[in-house]
Motif scaffolding. Structure first.
Motif, mmCIF file in Angstrom:
data_model
loop_
_atom_site.group_PDB
_atom_site.id
_atom_site.type_symbol
_atom_site.label_atom_id
_atom_site.label_comp_id
_atom_site.label_asym_id
_atom_site.label_seq_id
_atom_site.Cartn_x
_atom_site.Cartn_y
_atom_site.Cartn_z
ATOM 1 N N TYR A 194 0.894 -1.066 -0.154
ATOM 2 C CA TYR A 194 -0.077 0.006 -0.090
ATOM 3 C C TYR A 194 0.869 1.329 -0.051
ATOM 4 N N ARG A 195 1.777 1.355 -1.024
ATOM 5 C CA ARG A 195 3.265 2.527 -0.699
ATOM 6 C C ARG A 195 2.244 3.372 -0.840
ATOM 7 N N PHE A 196 1.257 3.806 -1.795
ATOM 8 C CA PHE A 196 1.154 4.919 -1.945
ATOM 9 C C PHE A 196 0.478 6.148 -0.796
ATOM 10 N N PHE A 197 -0.042 5.367 -0.260
ATOM 11 C CA PHE A 197 -0.367 5.948 1.312
ATOM 12 C C PHE A 197 0.676 6.727 1.844
ATOM 13 N N TYR A 198 2.159 5.850 1.454
ATOM 14 C CA TYR A 198 2.998 6.516 1.933
ATOM 15 C C TYR A 198 3.668 7.070 1.776
ATOM 16 N N ARG A 199 3.650 7.461 0.396
ATOM 17 C CA ARG A 199 4.590 8.544 -0.439
ATOM 18 C C ARG A 199 3.447 9.618 -0.676
ATOM 19 N N ASP A 200 2.611 9.203 -0.584
ATOM 20 C CA ASP A 200 1.341 10.959 -1.186
ATOM 21 C C ASP A 200 0.445 10.910 -0.298
ATOM 22 N N LEU A 201 1.998 10.443 1.542
ATOM 23 C CA LEU A 201 0.758 10.613 2.980
ATOM 24 C C LEU A 201 0.440 12.054 3.118
ATOM 25 N N ASN A 202 1.600 12.920 3.289
ATOM 26 C CA ASN A 202 1.044 14.306 3.197
ATOM 27 C C ASN A 202 -0.105 14.965 2.495
ATOM 28 N N ASP A 203 0.168 14.851 0.856
ATOM 29 C CA ASP A 203 -0.930 15.299 0.254
ATOM 30 C C ASP A 203 -2.677 14.862 0.361
ATOM 31 N N LEU A 204 -2.593 13.334 1.021
ATOM 32 C CA LEU A 204 -3.898 12.471 1.074
ATOM 33 C C LEU A 204 -4.658 12.978 2.517
ATOM 34 N N LEU A 205 -2.892 13.185 3.613
ATOM 35 C CA LEU A 205 -4.302 13.631 5.185
ATOM 36 C C LEU A 205 -4.265 15.027 4.479
ATOM 37 N N THR A 206 -3.627 15.953 3.515
ATOM 38 C CA THR A 206 -4.406 17.133 3.997
ATOM 39 C C THR A 206 -6.091 17.984 3.403
ATOM 40 N N ARG A 207 -6.044 16.236 2.365
ATOM 41 C CA ARG A 207 -7.825 16.401 1.816
ATOM 42 C C ARG A 207 -8.558 15.482 2.284
ATOM 43 N N ASN A 208 -7.815 14.584 3.228
ATOM 44 C CA ASN A 208 -9.383 13.709 3.486
ATOM 45 C C ASN A 208 -9.372 13.595 5.550
ATOM 46 N N ARG A 209 -9.959 13.945 5.949
ATOM 47 C CA ARG A 209 -10.123 14.042 7.405
ATOM 48 C C ARG A 209 -10.453 12.539 7.664
ATOM 49 N N LYS A 210 -10.754 11.900 6.994
ATOM 50 C CA LYS A 210 -10.633 10.621 7.746
ATOM 51 C C LYS A 210 -9.877 9.864 7.905
ATOM 52 N N LEU A 211 -8.896 9.837 6.879
ATOM 53 C CA LEU A 211 -8.390 9.688 6.312
ATOM 54 C C LEU A 211 -6.730 10.117 7.868
ATOM 55 N N GLU A 212 -6.859 11.471 7.554
ATOM 56 C CA GLU A 212 -6.208 11.679 8.630
ATOM 57 C C GLU A 212 -6.177 11.701 10.630
ATOM 58 N N LEU A 213 -7.424 11.244 10.892
ATOM 59 C CA LEU A 213 -7.483 11.171 12.066
ATOM 60 C C LEU A 213 -7.409 9.550 12.300
ATOM 61 N N THR A 214 -7.741 8.374 11.513
ATOM 62 C CA THR A 214 -7.368 7.279 11.188
ATOM 63 C C THR A 214 -5.535 6.339 11.397
ATOM 64 N N PHE A 215 -5.127 7.415 10.327
ATOM 65 C CA PHE A 215 -3.852 6.938 10.437
ATOM 66 C C PHE A 215 -2.753 8.054 11.160
ATOM 67 N N LYS A 216 -3.539 9.069 12.296
ATOM 68 C CA LYS A 216 -2.247 8.938 13.278
ATOM 69 C C LYS A 216 -2.916 7.624 14.143
ATOM 70 N N GLN A 217 -4.188 6.712 14.822
ATOM 71 C CA GLN A 217 -4.230 6.101 15.402
ATOM 72 C C GLN A 217 -3.644 5.077 14.768
ATOM 73 N N ILE A 218 -3.254 4.483 13.654
ATOM 74 C CA ILE A 218 -2.443 3.776 13.131
ATOM 75 C C ILE A 218 -0.999 4.146 13.681
ATOM 76 N N LEU A 219 -0.763 4.948 13.963
ATOM 77 C CA LEU A 219 0.845 5.347 14.143
ATOM 78 C C LEU A 219 1.169 4.862 15.911
ATOM 79 N N ASN A 220 -0.272 5.884 16.449
ATOM 80 C CA ASN A 220 -0.084 5.172 17.823
ATOM 81 C C ASN A 220 0.348 4.339 18.498
ATOM 82 N N HIS A 221 -0.899 3.317 17.660
ATOM 83 C CA HIS A 221 -0.741 1.684 17.125
ATOM 84 C C HIS A 221 0.895 1.320 17.334
#
Length: 224
Positions: free
Chosen positions: A98-125
């Motif tokens: 799923y490398r596109f999430f990581y390569r385009d991470l900043n852009d994706l999180l800027t545009r997608n609030r749901k992704l932003e919140l969920t990815f934070k949870q994954i990082l914390n985990h």
């Protein structure tokens, strides 16, 4: 009663979207391109997904389910250094899938609030898992570091793992998708993450780590 469209079509859309996002970057792929590559009408695609964001969120849900399975401790015993090494390889393989999430991470999180919140949870985990692995080794007398150091190490390990593929892409963008380059990149990433805890290892764990590191470095030397 309306008959459901076979789930196979939806899965095919997700599989193709993942490939296109990985190969060309999510910002460069539209639903029109996906439909054309699928040889279906845009209307057929929109029957399954409202828009591209819906496709991205569905792919992220798959990613989240898979990574939660991999971010699990061995049942009935504490994790050892071999478990950590294996765990890192499995995690990096999933990040590559799923490398596109990581390569385009900043852009994706800027545009997608749901992704932003969920990815934070994954990082914390991930940080929690790394912390508990270190504390487990410390409880067995195989790791020597105070709580502040463990917290810093866990965070640094997750930072390196999260942004490793971006670093590799900058190093060699023209060969980024080649199988051999990918394999070497994942191996280097695992090593760069785990080597951070090496100064704090003691006893048998240190011996095992040195053996694993030696085998890895010799393999890299042979392939160079």
């Amino acid at each position: 009663m309306q008959t459901k469209t076979p789930r196979r079509t939806r899965d095919r859309i997700l599989d193709l979207s993942l490939k296109l996002f990985n190969d060309f970057g999510e910002p460069n792929i539209t639903t029109t391109i996906i439909a054309e590559e699928m040889s279906i009408s845009p209307g057929n695609l929109y029957y399954h997904f409202r828009n591209k964001e819906d496709i991205v969120n569905s792919l992220f849900l798959q990613f989240e389910e898979e990574i939660n399975k991999k971010l699990a401790f061995p049942e009935g015993r504490k994790a050892n250094i071999q478990d950590i090494w294996t765990y890192l390889h499995l995690t990096f393989e999933l990040i590559w899938r799923y490398r596109f999430f990581y390569r385009d991470l900043n852009d994706l999180l800027t545009r997608n609030r749901k992704l932003e919140l969920t990815f934070k949870q994954i990082l914390n985990h991930k940080i929690k898992v790394a912390t508990e692995l270190c504390l487990g080794l410390r409880a067995d007398g195989e790791f020597e570091a105070d709580d502040i150091t463990v917290e810093a190490l866990a965070t640094n390990m997750v930072v390196v793992a999260t942004y490793w593929l971006s670093y590799e892409y900058v190093r060699n963008p023209r060969k980024y998708t080649e199988l051999q380059t990918m394999s070497e990149s994942l191996a280097r990433g695992c090593y760069q993450v785990i080597v951070q805890i090496s100064p704090y290892l003691r006893g048998h764990t240190k011996e095992v780590f040195e053996k694993l590191s030696h085998d890895y470095l010799m393999k890299i030397k042979r392939e160079a």
